[in-house]
Scaffold this active site. Structure first.
Site, mmCIF file in Angstrom:
data_model
loop_
_atom_site.group_PDB
_atom_site.id
_atom_site.type_symbol
_atom_site.label_atom_id
_atom_site.label_comp_id
_atom_site.label_asym_id
_atom_site.label_seq_id
_atom_site.Cartn_x
_atom_site.Cartn_y
_atom_site.Cartn_z
ATOM 1 N N ASN A 1 -3.164 -20.045 -6.835
ATOM 2 C CA ASN A 1 -3.829 -19.238 -7.858
ATOM 3 C C ASN A 1 -5.116 -19.888 -8.358
ATOM 4 O O ASN A 1 -5.458 -19.808 -9.524
ATOM 5 C CB ASN A 1 -2.871 -18.935 -9.014
ATOM 6 C CG ASN A 1 -3.377 -17.866 -9.980
ATOM 7 O OD1 ASN A 1 -3.070 -17.926 -11.164
ATOM 8 N ND2 ASN A 1 -4.129 -16.903 -9.514
ATOM 9 N N CYS B 1 -1.696 -15.682 -4.307
ATOM 10 C CA CYS B 1 -1.981 -16.613 -3.215
ATOM 11 C C CYS B 1 -1.119 -17.845 -3.466
ATOM 12 O O CYS B 1 -0.189 -17.800 -4.260
ATOM 13 C CB CYS B 1 -3.476 -16.929 -3.108
ATOM 14 S SG CYS B 1 -4.184 -17.858 -4.476
ATOM 15 N N ASP C 1 -6.981 -18.988 3.509
ATOM 16 C CA ASP C 1 -7.168 -19.916 2.391
ATOM 17 C C ASP C 1 -8.412 -20.764 2.641
ATOM 18 O O ASP C 1 -8.462 -21.524 3.613
ATOM 19 C CB ASP C 1 -5.934 -20.806 2.264
ATOM 20 C CG ASP C 1 -5.907 -21.593 0.970
ATOM 21 O OD1 ASP C 1 -6.947 -21.662 0.276
ATOM 22 O OD2 ASP C 1 -4.841 -22.141 0.636
ATOM 23 N N CYS D 1 -7.982 -20.020 -5.788
ATOM 24 C CA CYS D 1 -9.048 -19.595 -4.866
ATOM 25 C C CYS D 1 -9.028 -18.086 -4.664
ATOM 26 O O CYS D 1 -9.818 -17.356 -5.240
ATOM 27 C CB CYS D 1 -8.932 -20.304 -3.519
ATOM 28 S SG CYS D 1 -9.200 -22.092 -3.581
ATOM 29 N N ARG D 2 -8.128 -17.618 -3.829
ATOM 30 C CA ARG D 2 -8.138 -16.220 -3.410
ATOM 31 C C ARG D 2 -7.710 -15.244 -4.498
ATOM 32 O O ARG D 2 -8.396 -14.235 -4.737
ATOM 33 C CB ARG D 2 -7.247 -16.043 -2.171
ATOM 34 C CG ARG D 2 -7.772 -16.813 -0.968
ATOM 35 C CD ARG D 2 -6.777 -16.872 0.154
ATOM 36 N NE ARG D 2 -5.631 -17.724 -0.202
ATOM 37 C CZ ARG D 2 -4.568 -17.898 0.546
ATOM 38 N NH1 ARG D 2 -4.461 -17.252 1.697
ATOM 39 N NH2 ARG D 2 -3.594 -18.699 0.175
ATOM 40 N N SER D 3 -6.580 -15.489 -5.142
ATOM 41 C CA SER D 3 -6.081 -14.493 -6.100
ATOM 42 C C SER D 3 -6.949 -14.357 -7.351
ATOM 43 O O SER D 3 -7.176 -13.232 -7.799
ATOM 44 C CB SER D 3 -4.610 -14.732 -6.437
ATOM 45 O OG SER D 3 -4.372 -16.020 -6.924
#
Length: 159
Positions: A10, A7, A124, A12-14
């Site tokens: 690095n 993302c 995001d 939040c999402r990943s």
């Protein structure tokens, strides 16, 4: 098999994708699949995941607090089999960075997982509220379930 989730920062999402897939792989007996995460940006290198991401994971029995943000390296294009991006912006950035001899397949997380129509992104949640982090978790958990099914050679669960 080595999979890298990417993302922007690095945090939040990943890292959430990494934690969720790690659990799904363990449940399926596929611990030999290696998972990591990284960001295309360097703003958060060395930092733990966003506290809201950690809270969403913790509420589901996942501890991702020990993860630390890192930026994508050129070596990643050779070290990983699959680089799965949260959104088109990161996908395009990685395709521009990828060396011509890269061995990694680069795709959107939800596309590769077979989570429905092409082009589905994981938005995001960074500037949003708790409900945005919850929604991202639900998307990533569904994608992780589908990824495990695909690695087992089964059709992905219905989206």
């Amino acid at each position: 098999m080595r999979i890298l989730f990417v993302c922007l920062g690095n945090i939040c999402r990943s890292p959430l994708a990494e934690g969720v897939l790690r659990r799904r792989l363990a449940e399926a007996g596929l611990e030999h699949v290696e998972i990591d995460s990284a960001g295309t940006g360097d703003w958060h290198v060395g930092q733990p995941p966003d506290s809201r991401t950690v809270a969403v994971a913790r509420a589901r029995g996942l501890d991702i607090s020990g993860l630390r943000a890192r930026q994508v390296h050129m070596d990643d294009f050779h070290a990983f089999d699959l680089i799965l991006c949260a959104d088109r912006s990161n996908l395009q950035a990685l395709r521009r960075l990828a060396p011509p001899d890269a061995r990694a397949e680069i795709a959107l997380i939800r596309d590769w997982a077979g989570a429905g129509q092409d082009g589905l992104e994981v938005p995001d949640p960074y500037t949003g509220g708790a409900e945005d982090f919850e929604a991202v978790h639900a998307m990533l958990d569904a994608a992780a379930e589908a990824i495990v099914a695909r690695l087992h050679g089964r059709p992905a669960p219905a989206a």
